[in-house]
Design a protein around this motif. Structure first.
Motif, PDB file in Angstrom:
ATOM      1  N   VAL A  32      76.508 -40.630   9.008  1.00  0.00           N
ATOM      2  CA  VAL A  32      76.214 -41.242   7.838  1.00  0.00           C
ATOM      3  C   VAL A  32      77.282 -42.270   7.373  1.00  0.00           C
ATOM      4  O   VAL A  32      76.853 -43.396   7.040  1.00  0.00           O
ATOM      5  N   ILE A  33      78.523 -42.107   7.584  1.00  0.00           N
ATOM      6  CA  ILE A  33      79.679 -43.129   7.597  1.00  0.00           C
ATOM      7  C   ILE A  33      79.413 -44.210   8.416  1.00  0.00           C
ATOM      8  O   ILE A  33      79.746 -45.126   7.728  1.00  0.00           O
ATOM      9  N   ASN A  34      78.896 -43.929   9.568  1.00  0.00           N
ATOM     10  CA  ASN A  34      79.038 -45.000  10.538  1.00  0.00           C
ATOM     11  C   ASN A  34      77.742 -45.993  10.219  1.00  0.00           C
ATOM     12  O   ASN A  34      77.828 -47.085  10.266  1.00  0.00           O
ATOM     13  N   ILE A  35      76.621 -45.287   9.750  1.00  0.00           N
ATOM     14  CA  ILE A  35      75.521 -46.219   9.122  1.00  0.00           C
ATOM     15  C   ILE A  35      75.937 -47.114   8.111  1.00  0.00           C
ATOM     16  O   ILE A  35      75.659 -48.163   8.060  1.00  0.00           O
ATOM     17  N   CYS A  36      76.763 -46.397   6.870  1.00  0.00           N
ATOM     18  CA  CYS A  36      77.386 -47.442   6.042  1.00  0.00           C
ATOM     19  C   CYS A  36      78.397 -48.390   6.578  1.00  0.00           C
ATOM     20  O   CYS A  36      78.209 -49.437   6.047  1.00  0.00           O
ATOM     21  N   LYS A  37      79.122 -48.033   7.551  1.00  0.00           N
ATOM     22  CA  LYS A  37      79.861 -49.138   8.065  1.00  0.00           C
ATOM     23  C   LYS A  37      79.103 -50.185   8.861  1.00  0.00           C
ATOM     24  O   LYS A  37      79.570 -51.372   8.399  1.00  0.00           O
ATOM     25  N   THR A  38      78.289 -50.041   9.394  1.00  0.00           N
ATOM     26  CA  THR A  38      77.369 -50.892   9.949  1.00  0.00           C
ATOM     27  C   THR A  38      76.598 -52.011   8.976  1.00  0.00           C
ATOM     28  O   THR A  38      76.726 -52.933   9.214  1.00  0.00           O
ATOM     29  N   ILE A  39      76.230 -51.388   7.928  1.00  0.00           N
ATOM     30  CA  ILE A  39      75.562 -52.054   7.109  1.00  0.00           C
ATOM     31  C   ILE A  39      76.607 -52.919   6.387  1.00  0.00           C
ATOM     32  O   ILE A  39      76.517 -54.242   5.982  1.00  0.00           O
ATOM     33  N   PHE A  40      77.665 -52.474   6.154  1.00  0.00           N
ATOM     34  CA  PHE A  40      78.865 -53.349   5.749  1.00  0.00           C
ATOM     35  C   PHE A  40      79.054 -54.347   6.336  1.00  0.00           C
ATOM     36  O   PHE A  40      79.411 -55.522   5.843  1.00  0.00           O
ATOM     37  N   CYS A  41      79.183 -54.166   7.783  1.00  0.00           N
ATOM     38  CA  CYS A  41      79.438 -55.379   8.600  1.00  0.00           C
ATOM     39  C   CYS A  41      78.313 -56.462   8.636  1.00  0.00           C
ATOM     40  O   CYS A  41      78.756 -57.546   8.802  1.00  0.00           O
ATOM     41  N   ILE A  42      77.131 -55.703   8.470  1.00  0.00           N
ATOM     42  CA  ILE A  42      75.958 -56.646   8.476  1.00  0.00           C
ATOM     43  C   ILE A  42      76.089 -57.687   7.503  1.00  0.00           C
ATOM     44  O   ILE A  42      75.731 -58.712   7.393  1.00  0.00           O
ATOM     45  N   LEU A  43      76.450 -57.007   6.300  1.00  0.00           N
ATOM     46  CA  LEU A  43      76.576 -57.880   5.014  1.00  0.00           C
ATOM     47  C   LEU A  43      77.596 -58.919   5.134  1.00  0.00           C
ATOM     48  O   LEU A  43      77.549 -59.947   4.790  1.00  0.00           O
ATOM     49  N   TYR A  44      78.689 -58.465   5.869  1.00  0.00           N
ATOM     50  CA  TYR A  44      79.735 -59.481   6.260  1.00  0.00           C
ATOM     51  C   TYR A  44      79.321 -60.686   7.004  1.00  0.00           C
ATOM     52  O   TYR A  44      79.468 -61.796   6.695  1.00  0.00           O
ATOM     53  N   TYR A  45      78.487 -60.379   8.035  1.00  0.00           N
ATOM     54  CA  TYR A  45      78.093 -61.601   8.896  1.00  0.00           C
ATOM     55  C   TYR A  45      76.945 -62.329   8.255  1.00  0.00           C
ATOM     56  O   TYR A  45      76.951 -63.509   8.425  1.00  0.00           O
ATOM     57  N   ARG A  46      76.506 -61.813   7.145  1.00  0.00           N
ATOM     58  CA  ARG A  46      75.170 -62.442   6.573  1.00  0.00           C
ATOM     59  C   ARG A  46      75.821 -63.522   5.762  1.00  0.00           C
ATOM     60  O   ARG A  46      75.339 -64.737   5.616  1.00  0.00           O
TER      61      ARG A  46
END
Length: 221
Positions: free
Chosen positions: A127-141
């Protein structure tokens, strides 16, 4: 733990310790993002040291190791969310980050409470890694909107986020399928597969070293 897991954990602890020393020096700067990142490194070091205690102290692993590790996982998610809040300044991203973290933290805390905090929950890590992945995607966007205005290879934040994304994406299926893997494969093979996630923690910290080198280069410029 088997020999591979032990070696990977010890090497990983050494790499994280190196990053911690590096980060402790850089955190003295006025950069608030690096100060939060220093806390993330500190938590990672505590997780790794706690794992080593669990390897070499059998009584410790059955008493304190897993509860402490689970609490550190929650702290890790909190400070990485704080890190991304420092990085992403626009109002929409801030709102999305807060909502996502609130959901993630609630689910993680519930899983720990319902499943048994005295055992490491790979579900919580997933669950935490899903959250981190989305955080990273928001950064790249956000990054793609201004990509022409900066040199990414000299940007320490880029290397930090890329390391986090690589680790989160690779380890996510391992954490999600951990129980299935343990049922389908001999224990030794299952533990070796799980060690892959720890190997990518080492790779993530190598990306962090690159970020530190970029930061020192900026200070010299």
């Amino acid at each position: 733990m088997n020999a591979l897991s032990t070696v990977v954990t010890i090497i990983g602890t050494g790499v994280i310790l190196f990053n911690f020393i590096f980060a402790s020096v850089l955190s003295k700067s006025q950069n608030s993002i690096l100060k939060v990142f220093f806390i993330c490194i500190l938590i990672a070091l505590l997780e790794s040291v706690n794992s080593i205690f669990g390897i070499f102290l059998p009584t410790y692993i059955h008493t304190f190791c897993f509860p402490i590790q689970n609490i550190l996982f929650l702290l890790d998610s909190f400070f990485w969310a704080f890190f991304f809040l420092k990085v992403l300044k626009d109002e929409k991203s801030q709102k999305n980050l807060k909502i996502l973290f609130g959901i993630t933290f609630t689910i993680s805390a519930y899983l720990l409470y319902s499943n048994n905090i005295t055992q490491v929950s790979t579900q919580v890590l997933a669950v935490i890694n899903i959250c981190k992945t989305i955080f990273c995607i928001l950064y790249y966007r956000n990054l793609f909107k201004m990509i022409s205005s900066q040199n990414l290879l000299r940007d320490p934040i880029f290397w930090i986020v890329t390391g986090v994304l690589l680790y989160s994406c690779i380890s996510l299926p391992i954490y999600c399928l951990n129980n299935y893997i343990r049922l389908q494969f001999p224990l030794l093979i299952a533990r070796n597969i799980f060690s892959i996630s720890n190997m990518f923690i080492i790779i993530m910290n190598i990306f962090f070293i690159k970020a530190f080198l970029c930061t020192t280069s900026q200070h010299k410029a």
